[in-house]
Every structure is written in C-alpha cells, then in structure tokens.
Design a protein around this motif. Sequence first.
Motif, short mmCIF file in Angstrom:
data_model
loop_
_atom_site.label_atom_id
_atom_site.label_comp_id
_atom_site.label_asym_id
_atom_site.label_seq_id
_atom_site.Cartn_x
_atom_site.Cartn_y
_atom_site.Cartn_z
N ASN A 131 0.78 -1.24 -0.07
CA ASN A 131 0.00 0.02 -0.13
C ASN A 131 0.77 1.02 0.19
O ASN A 131 2.23 1.18 0.65
CB ASN A 131 -1.00 0.04 1.30
N TRP A 132 0.48 2.27 -0.68
CA TRP A 132 1.07 3.70 -0.45
C TRP A 132 0.42 4.45 0.55
O TRP A 132 -0.80 4.27 0.89
CB TRP A 132 0.95 4.28 -1.90
N THR A 133 1.34 5.14 1.30
CA THR A 133 0.64 6.07 2.32
C THR A 133 0.05 7.25 1.31
O THR A 133 0.48 7.57 0.30
CB THR A 133 1.65 6.91 3.05
N GLN A 134 -0.48 8.18 2.07
CA GLN A 134 -1.05 9.57 1.35
C GLN A 134 0.51 10.46 1.45
O GLN A 134 1.24 9.90 2.02
CB GLN A 134 -2.06 10.09 2.34
N TYR A 173 4.73 0.31 1.32
CA TYR A 173 5.04 -0.51 2.31
C TYR A 173 4.37 -1.84 2.20
O TYR A 173 3.30 -1.88 1.52
CB TYR A 173 4.91 -0.08 3.96
C1 LIG Z 1 -4.24 2.13 2.40
O1 LIG Z 1 -3.66 3.25 2.54
C2 LIG Z 1 -4.52 4.21 2.73
C3 LIG Z 1 -3.95 5.42 3.01
O2 LIG Z 1 -2.89 5.79 2.02
C4 LIG Z 1 -5.80 3.81 3.74
O3 LIG Z 1 -6.59 4.80 3.60
C5 LIG Z 1 -6.12 2.46 3.30
O4 LIG Z 1 -7.09 2.01 4.22
C6 LIG Z 1 -5.08 1.53 3.18
N1 LIG Z 1 -5.57 0.10 2.50
C7 LIG Z 1 -5.24 -1.00 3.43
C8 LIG Z 1 -5.57 -2.34 2.46
O5 LIG Z 1 -4.69 -0.98 4.29
#
Ligand SMILES: *[C@@H]1O[C@H](CO)[C@@H](O)[C@H](O)[C@H]1NC(C)=O
Length: 184
Positions: A131-134, A173
């Motif tokens: 996943n990417w952060t904001q 990450y």
């Molecule tokens: C992925 O990251 C976003 C924020 O960047 C978050 O809102 C989302 O819940 C995350 N998704 C998972 C599957 O963890």
Amino acid sequence: MPGLKIHLLFCVLLARGGSPTEGPEKRWLVDNMKSMRYVCPRGGSVSVITSQLSNKTKERVWDFACKASFRGFINCSWTDYVNSVDESINFSCPPESLISGVENLRVPPHKDRRWKFYCCEKWSVCYTKCNWTQYINESNEYFSWQVPEGFYLVGAIRYHDNVVNKRRWQYRYCAMFPVALTDY
Ligand SMILES: *[C@@H]1O[C@H](CO)[C@@H](O)[C@H](O)[C@H]1NC(C)=O
Ligand SMILES: *[C@@H]1O[C@H](CO)[C@@H](O)[C@H](O)[C@H]1NC(C)=O
Ligand SMILES: *[C@@H]1O[C@H](CO)[C@@H](O)[C@H](O)[C@H]1NC(C)=O
Ligand SMILES: *[C@@H]1O[C@H](CO)[C@@H](O)[C@H](O)[C@H]1NC(C)=O
Ligand SMILES: *[C@@H]1O[C@H](CO)[C@@H](O)[C@H](O)[C@H]1NC(C)=O
C-alpha cells in the motif's frame, strides 16, 4: 525471470510481525553535506523516516532508523540514481525486495538532490498487502513516519513542483510472507 517465479511459489498465507522498531537518533544527515548515505545494519530495513527543514541550508535534513527484517543469506544492491535534479521520484525496489538504505547527492547549482536506494531480498520471502501512504506532510513541514507494525518499506514517491520548489513524500510498504526473521 524464472527466479522470480520460483520465488513467488514460496509465498504462503501466514503473516507475522517484525521485531520492535528502534527510534531515530536525530543525526540530521545532509546538513551542509554534499551527499548523504544511510544503510541499515545487515538484515535490517528502513522503518522510521524523520525529516525537517534545516534553518542553515533551507534543505531537508533526514534521519532514519531500521528494524530487523531478514536473517541468513540476503541479496542486496544499489540502484542507479532514480531521478534527475528537479524531477519527481516514483520508486519501488524490484519485486520481492525492500529498502535497506538510501543515498543522495546535491547537484549544484540546483537546490536539489538525486536519490539512490539500496534494495535487499531473501529468496524464500515475498511481499503482499502492499500500500502507498498519502502524502506524509506538507512541503516544508517536519515529519516522522514509521512503517506500520508488521510491514516493510519498499518504495517512495517524491512529488516535485519546481516552480514553487515544493517537495512532498509518500511511502510504500508491504507485509512479508513468510516471516523472514527465521532461517530457511
Ligand atoms: C492504504 O492506505 C490508505 C492511505 O494511504 C488507507 O486509507 C487504506 O485504508 C489502506 N488500505 C489498506 C488495505 O490497508
Ligand atoms: C530550526 O529552528 C527552529 C526554531 O528555532 C527549531 O525548532 C528547529 O529544530 C530548527 N531546525 C533544525 C533542523 O535545526
Ligand atoms: C539478486 O541477485 C540477482 C542475480 O544475481 C540480481 O539480478 C537481483 O537484482 C538481485 N536482487 C537485489 C535486490 O539485489
Ligand atoms: C507510481 O508508479 C506506479 C507503478 O509504476 C503506478 O502504479 C503509480 O500510479 C505511480 N504513481 C504516481 C503518483 O505517479
Ligand atoms: C505533519 O506536520 C504536522 C504539523 O506540523 C504534525 O502535527 C504532524 O505530526 C506531521 N505528520 C507526521 C507524519 O509527522
């Protein structure tokens, strides 16, 4: 890449977390330096990224910390520079490897740096739930971001707007399968 396919065969659906993260030491790498290099102890990956604007150089200064991620044989290599000066970055380590070090170089007269990354992999380990952060923060703001528990750093985006000289960071990450803290 047959190696990658074999590698993926070893992915199993059981996740476990890593060991506790050590805090950054506020070494503020880069201050007045032409280049900066930070490499985790062997078997570690970057787990905390802290940065603020230097009052002296008006550049971001950095600190990092690592967490134990691999045990036993690992395969690591430096990338080439992933950006030109005043260019955005959208980097991820090659599949199934994670970020264990960073290096950057200032390129005068540009007030910018080119970045390299040190990627490590272990053949018996793969990654999932990536996943990417904001954006971690606004352009010149302090930040201290910790890779979530049970996840490992694999990528970075730097948004760069050269007109207003803005830079903002995002990080990527993944979870590790199976946990690599044991020998295989
Ligand atoms: C992925 O990251 C976003 C924020 O960047 C978050 O809102 C989302 O819940 C995350 N998704 C998972 C599957 O963890
Ligand atoms: C810059 O100055 C502010 C206010 O004096 C201080 O809080 C901050 O730690 C300084 N930044 C650096 C990188 O030294
Ligand atoms: C691991 O080794 C292979 C072949 O020796 C190489 O192609 C690959 O890039 C290496 N992976 C990393 C992350 O260094
Ligand atoms: C970064 O690269 C990935 C993979 O190439 C792509 O999916 C993603 O959209 C890119 N993100 C940005 C902000 O360019
Ligand atoms: C981003 O900056 C705000 C305001 O300076 C601060 O409160 C917040 O903790 C920062 N976020 C991170 C992830 O460090």
